[in-house]
Design a protein around this motif. Structure first.
Motif, PDB file in Angstrom:
ATOM      1  N   ARG A  81       0.827  -1.208   0.000  1.00 14.16           N
ATOM      2  CA  ARG A  81       0.000   0.000   0.000  1.00 14.16           C
ATOM      3  C   ARG A  81       0.862   1.259   0.000  1.00 14.16           C
ATOM      4  N   ARG A  82       1.946   1.232   0.764  1.00 14.85           N
ATOM      5  CA  ARG A  82       2.817   2.403   0.849  1.00 14.85           C
ATOM      6  C   ARG A  82       3.462   2.706  -0.500  1.00 14.85           C
ATOM      7  N   THR A  83       3.981   1.696  -1.166  1.00 12.99           N
ATOM      8  CA  THR A  83       4.626   1.937  -2.455  1.00 12.99           C
ATOM      9  C   THR A  83       3.609   2.351  -3.519  1.00 12.99           C
ATOM     10  N   ARG A  84       2.438   1.725  -3.510  1.00 15.12           N
ATOM     11  CA  ARG A  84       1.395   2.095  -4.475  1.00 15.12           C
ATOM     12  C   ARG A  84       0.995   3.554  -4.278  1.00 15.12           C
ATOM     13  N   PHE A  85       0.807   3.946  -3.019  1.00 23.41           N
ATOM     14  CA  PHE A  85       0.409   5.317  -2.705  1.00 23.41           C
ATOM     15  C   PHE A  85       1.501   6.317  -3.089  1.00 23.41           C
ATOM     16  N   ALA A  86       2.750   5.969  -2.832  1.00 20.94           N
ATOM     17  CA  ALA A  86       3.856   6.873  -3.165  1.00 20.94           C
ATOM     18  C   ALA A  86       3.917   7.115  -4.672  1.00 20.94           C
ATOM     19  N   GLY A  87       3.752   6.073  -5.460  1.00 24.37           N
ATOM     20  CA  GLY A  87       3.745   6.236  -6.911  1.00 24.37           C
ATOM     21  C   GLY A  87       2.579   7.084  -7.377  1.00 24.37           C
ATOM     22  N   HIS A  88       1.424   6.865  -6.792  1.00 26.83           N
ATOM     23  CA  HIS A  88       0.241   7.643  -7.140  1.00 26.83           C
ATOM     24  C   HIS A  88       0.463   9.122  -6.820  1.00 26.83           C
ATOM     25  N   CYS A  89       1.009   9.400  -5.637  1.00 27.28           N
ATOM     26  CA  CYS A  89       1.261  10.790  -5.238  1.00 27.28           C
ATOM     27  C   CYS A  89       2.290  11.444  -6.150  1.00 27.28           C
ATOM     28  N   TYR A  90       3.334  10.718  -6.502  1.00 27.28           N
ATOM     29  CA  TYR A  90       4.385  11.291  -7.342  1.00 27.28           C
ATOM     30  C   TYR A  90       3.856  11.645  -8.731  1.00 27.28           C
ATOM     31  N   ARG A  91       2.985  10.800  -9.272  1.00 24.15           N
ATOM     32  CA  ARG A  91       2.475  11.045 -10.626  1.00 24.15           C
ATOM     33  C   ARG A  91       1.422  12.144 -10.686  1.00 24.15           C
ATOM     34  N   SER A  92       0.846  12.548  -9.561  1.00 25.69           N
ATOM     35  CA  SER A  92      -0.137  13.643  -9.577  1.00 25.69           C
ATOM     36  C   SER A  92       0.615  14.965  -9.446  1.00 25.69           C
ATOM     37  N   ASP A 123       6.804   5.762 -14.617  1.00 23.68           N
ATOM     38  CA  ASP A 123       6.172   4.762 -15.472  1.00 23.68           C
ATOM     39  C   ASP A 123       5.271   3.879 -14.615  1.00 23.68           C
ATOM     40  N   ARG A 124       3.969   4.004 -14.807  1.00 20.94           N
ATOM     41  CA  ARG A 124       3.001   3.300 -13.976  1.00 20.94           C
ATOM     42  C   ARG A 124       3.165   1.781 -14.051  1.00 20.94           C
ATOM     43  N   LYS A 125       3.463   1.226 -15.217  1.00 21.14           N
ATOM     44  CA  LYS A 125       3.600  -0.223 -15.363  1.00 21.14           C
ATOM     45  C   LYS A 125       4.804  -0.748 -14.579  1.00 21.14           C
ATOM     46  N   ILE A 126       5.917  -0.049 -14.655  1.00 17.26           N
ATOM     47  CA  ILE A 126       7.112  -0.469 -13.913  1.00 17.26           C
ATOM     48  C   ILE A 126       6.845  -0.383 -12.415  1.00 17.26           C
ATOM     49  N   TRP A 127       6.228   0.721 -11.983  1.00 21.37           N
ATOM     50  CA  TRP A 127       5.967   0.901 -10.554  1.00 21.37           C
ATOM     51  C   TRP A 127       4.975  -0.137 -10.037  1.00 21.37           C
ATOM     52  N   ARG A 128       3.982  -0.481 -10.843  1.00 21.06           N
ATOM     53  CA  ARG A 128       3.020  -1.506 -10.447  1.00 21.06           C
ATOM     54  C   ARG A 128       3.717  -2.851 -10.283  1.00 21.06           C
ATOM     55  N   ALA A 129       4.660  -3.164 -11.178  1.00 22.52           N
ATOM     56  CA  ALA A 129       5.409  -4.421 -11.069  1.00 22.52           C
ATOM     57  C   ALA A 129       6.232  -4.444  -9.789  1.00 22.52           C
ATOM     58  N   ILE A 130       6.803  -3.308  -9.425  1.00 20.67           N
ATOM     59  CA  ILE A 130       7.567  -3.223  -8.175  1.00 20.67           C
ATOM     60  C   ILE A 130       6.628  -3.375  -6.982  1.00 20.67           C
ATOM     61  N   THR A 131       5.464  -2.768  -7.060  1.00 23.62           N
ATOM     62  CA  THR A 131       4.497  -2.781  -5.962  1.00 23.62           C
ATOM     63  C   THR A 131       3.950  -4.173  -5.677  1.00 23.62           C
ATOM     64  N   VAL A 132       3.579  -4.906  -6.707  1.00 23.22           N
ATOM     65  CA  VAL A 132       2.920  -6.188  -6.491  1.00 23.22           C
ATOM     66  C   VAL A 132       3.891  -7.301  -6.124  1.00 23.22           C
ATOM     67  N   GLN A 133       5.174  -7.021  -6.104  1.00 21.18           N
ATOM     68  CA  GLN A 133       6.114  -8.067  -5.693  1.00 21.18           C
ATOM     69  C   GLN A 133       5.955  -8.426  -4.217  1.00 21.18           C
ATOM     70  N   PHE A 134       5.358  -7.527  -3.427  1.00 27.37           N
ATOM     71  CA  PHE A 134       5.198  -7.780  -1.998  1.00 27.37           C
ATOM     72  C   PHE A 134       4.040  -8.723  -1.722  1.00 27.37           C
ATOM     73  N   THR A 135       2.952  -8.531  -2.428  1.00 29.03           N
ATOM     74  CA  THR A 135       1.793  -9.404  -2.270  1.00 29.03           C
ATOM     75  C   THR A 135       1.318  -9.775  -3.664  1.00 29.03           C
ATOM     76  N   VAL A 136       1.097 -11.022  -3.892  1.00 28.18           N
ATOM     77  CA  VAL A 136       0.648 -11.485  -5.195  1.00 28.18           C
ATOM     78  C   VAL A 136      -0.825 -11.140  -5.351  1.00 28.18           C
ATOM     79  N   ARG A 137      -1.175 -10.514  -6.451  1.00 27.76           N
ATOM     80  CA  ARG A 137      -2.580 -10.123  -6.691  1.00 27.76           C
ATOM     81  C   ARG A 137      -3.478 -11.357  -6.604  1.00 27.76           C
ATOM     82  N   GLY A 138      -4.622 -11.170  -6.011  1.00 29.39           N
ATOM     83  CA  GLY A 138      -5.571 -12.265  -5.874  1.00 29.39           C
ATOM     84  C   GLY A 138      -5.433 -12.974  -4.546  1.00 29.39           C
TER      85      GLY A 138
END
Length: 160
Positions: free
Chosen positions: A82-93, A141-156
């Motif tokens: 959640r922290r990494t996802r939020f940080a990427g979202h904040c940076y891109r806005s 780059d949203r795709k790269i950041w998403r790949a980094i983010t989901v490494q902590f918890t596998v989607r699903g």
């Protein structure tokens, strides 16, 4: 909640209720937390106790975390994601002031003697394993950041 946990409701329903009530309250605002390893261990232990209560598993049954949680990730991994996802979202806005604060490092003043307290940027560096310049490039780059983010918890798996 004890009446609900001990009821004959389906386990699936109890897990979804747990995620909607207990887990959401426990993780409220965790995107901005600078979690130390000691605090992460305490949060993981608290989550395990609460999950065991929901599953009607007494601590004297000596069930391992793998048996209790199954494939669910640890709470500290959920916080990290959640922290990494939020940080990427904040940076891109870019229109919001928070985009400049996500990777801000003070250039003046001195830290106190001894081990310095971890800053938000330090925690993000630990989470991602990237240096500041690489982290900024990845956040753009949203795709790269998403790949980094989901490494902590596998989607699903982290969704109940």
């Amino acid at each position: 909640m004890a009446k609900i946990w001990k009821s004959s409701l389906s386990t699936r329903f109890k897990q979804r209720l747990f995620a909607a009530t207990v887990e959401s309250v426990l993780l409220y605002g965790c995107e901005a937390w600078a979690v130390t390893s000691k605090l992460a261990k305490e949060l993981d232990g608290c989550y395990t106790r609460l999950w065991g209560a929901m599953r009607n598993v007494h601590w004297k049954q000596h069930m391992t975390n793998k048996e209790l949680h199954g494939d669910l990730p640890k709470l500290s991994d959920k916080i990290r994601e959640r922290r990494t996802r939020f940080a990427g979202h904040c940076y891109r806005s870019k229109t919001e002031p928070v985009s400049k604060l996500v990777h801000w490092i003070p250039k003046h003043g001195k830290r106190k003697q001894g081990r310095p307290a971890l800053t938000y940027v330090d925690i993000l560096r630990q989470d991602t394993g990237l240096e500041s310049t690489d982290m900024v490039t990845a956040m753009q780059d949203r795709k790269i950041w998403r790949a980094i983010t989901v490494q902590f918890t596998v989607r699903g798996q982290h969704s109940i």
